[in-house]
Scaffold this active site. Structure first.
Site, PDB file in Angstrom:
ATOM      1  N   HIS A 132       0.851  -1.199   0.000  1.00 12.60           N
ATOM      2  CA  HIS A 132       0.000   0.000   0.000  1.00 12.60           C
ATOM      3  C   HIS A 132       0.888   1.251   0.000  1.00 12.60           C
ATOM      4  CE1 HIS A 132      -2.831   3.065   1.205  1.00 12.60           C
ATOM      5  NE2 HIS A 132      -3.795   2.247   0.805  1.00 12.60           N
ATOM      6  N   GLU A 161      -4.119   2.100  -7.403  1.00 13.49           N
ATOM      7  CA  GLU A 161      -4.526   3.180  -6.505  1.00 13.49           C
ATOM      8  C   GLU A 161      -3.613   4.375  -6.732  1.00 13.49           C
ATOM      9  OE1 GLU A 161      -6.692   1.789  -2.707  1.00 13.49           O
ATOM     10  OE2 GLU A 161      -4.569   1.683  -2.337  1.00 13.49           O
TER      11      GLU A 161
END
Ligand code: PGA
Length: 257
Positions: free
Chosen positions: A99, A170
């Site tokens: 992430h 993302e």
């Protein structure tokens, strides 16, 4: 194929009782939805209590937000780390790796991420590799950046493990914690997903691109989710802020169908 809706709770909530409440409300809403799979990724500490609830309610799967690359202390001592086996023993099915917040705040490199990806896939966890650029530039350098994150993250991954791999695109500029964040458009996500499939083809050859679901993440909410799933043809979404509370996550789930 069912769309996959992944809740990334990040460092929330603060108590086990809040975690139980949000999980139960999510489970109640998702239980009736046949066309989606739902996974909730809480902080590690809430996994045992949510796993207890999950024993009797089957719809929502559990995921974690990270994992370490060694399975046991046979490979050395690793204070503070959590292994793939530990997660599997807690009923965890999915794991988010790489992430952008971990890359930024904790110095996670593509090399570390690659070791985690391989360990998670070896353990049979559904492994979500997060990629995405910090900003867009006119000369499209950002495409090279995303390509490198994928190629380096997947170095040494076997074709046979691709069935458990998921990629989440993302863009950092779209993640709600970034100042002035704004979600991507479904059209742009669609173009990026084609680019990502081309990269997968270049690494693994034919049939690989179709095998790997590609999710969109970054300021997904109840209003924009259906655009990403329908016009954007995303295989699912990775949801941060809008998944923290049932009041925002349940309407989002309802708008996926
Ligand atoms: P966001 O977060 O939905 O709050 O933008 C997504 C993520 O960071 O995974």
């Amino acid at each position: 194929m069912k769309k996959l809706i992944v809740a990334n709770w990040k460092m929330t909530p603060l108590t086990a009782s809040e975690a139980e409440k949000t999980f139960l409300e999510t489970e109640r809403a998702a239980g009736k939805m046949r066309k989606i799979d739902v996974a909730v990724c809480p902080p590690f500490v809430w996994l045992p209590v949510l796993n207890e609830i999950k024993r009797s309610r089957k719809k929502v799967a559990l995921g974690s937000q990270d994992v370490f690359w060694e399975n046991s202390s046979a490979g050395g001592s690793f204070t503070g780390e959590i292994s793939p086996h530990m997660l599997k023993n807690l009923g965890v099915k999915y794991v988010i790796i790489g992430h952008s917040e971990r890359r930024k705040h904790l110095g996670e490199t593509d090399e570390m991420i690659n070791k985690k990806i391989k360990a998670a896939l070896r353990s049979g966890l559904k492994t979500i590799l997060c990629v995405g650029e910090k900003e867009r530039d006119a000369s499209a350098e950002y495409l090279k950046f995303v390509k490198k994150e994928i190629v380096d993250g997947l170095t040494g991954v076997f074709r046979k493990n691709l069935k458990d791999l998921i990629i989440a695109y993302e863009p950092i500029w779209a993640i709600s914690s970034t100042p002035r964040a704004k979600e991507d458009t479904p059209e742009d996500f669609f173009r990026m997903s084609i680019f990502i499939r081309r990269v997968l083809f270049s690494v693994f050859g034919k049939s690989a691109p179709e095998a790997v679901p590609i999710l969109y993440g970054g300021s997904v909410d109840a209003e924009n989710v259906s655009g990403f799933l329908k016009e954007g043809k995303a295989d699912g979404v990775l949801v941060g802020r809008s998944s923290f509370k049932a009041e925002t996550f349940v309407p989002l789930l309802k708008n996926t169908i």
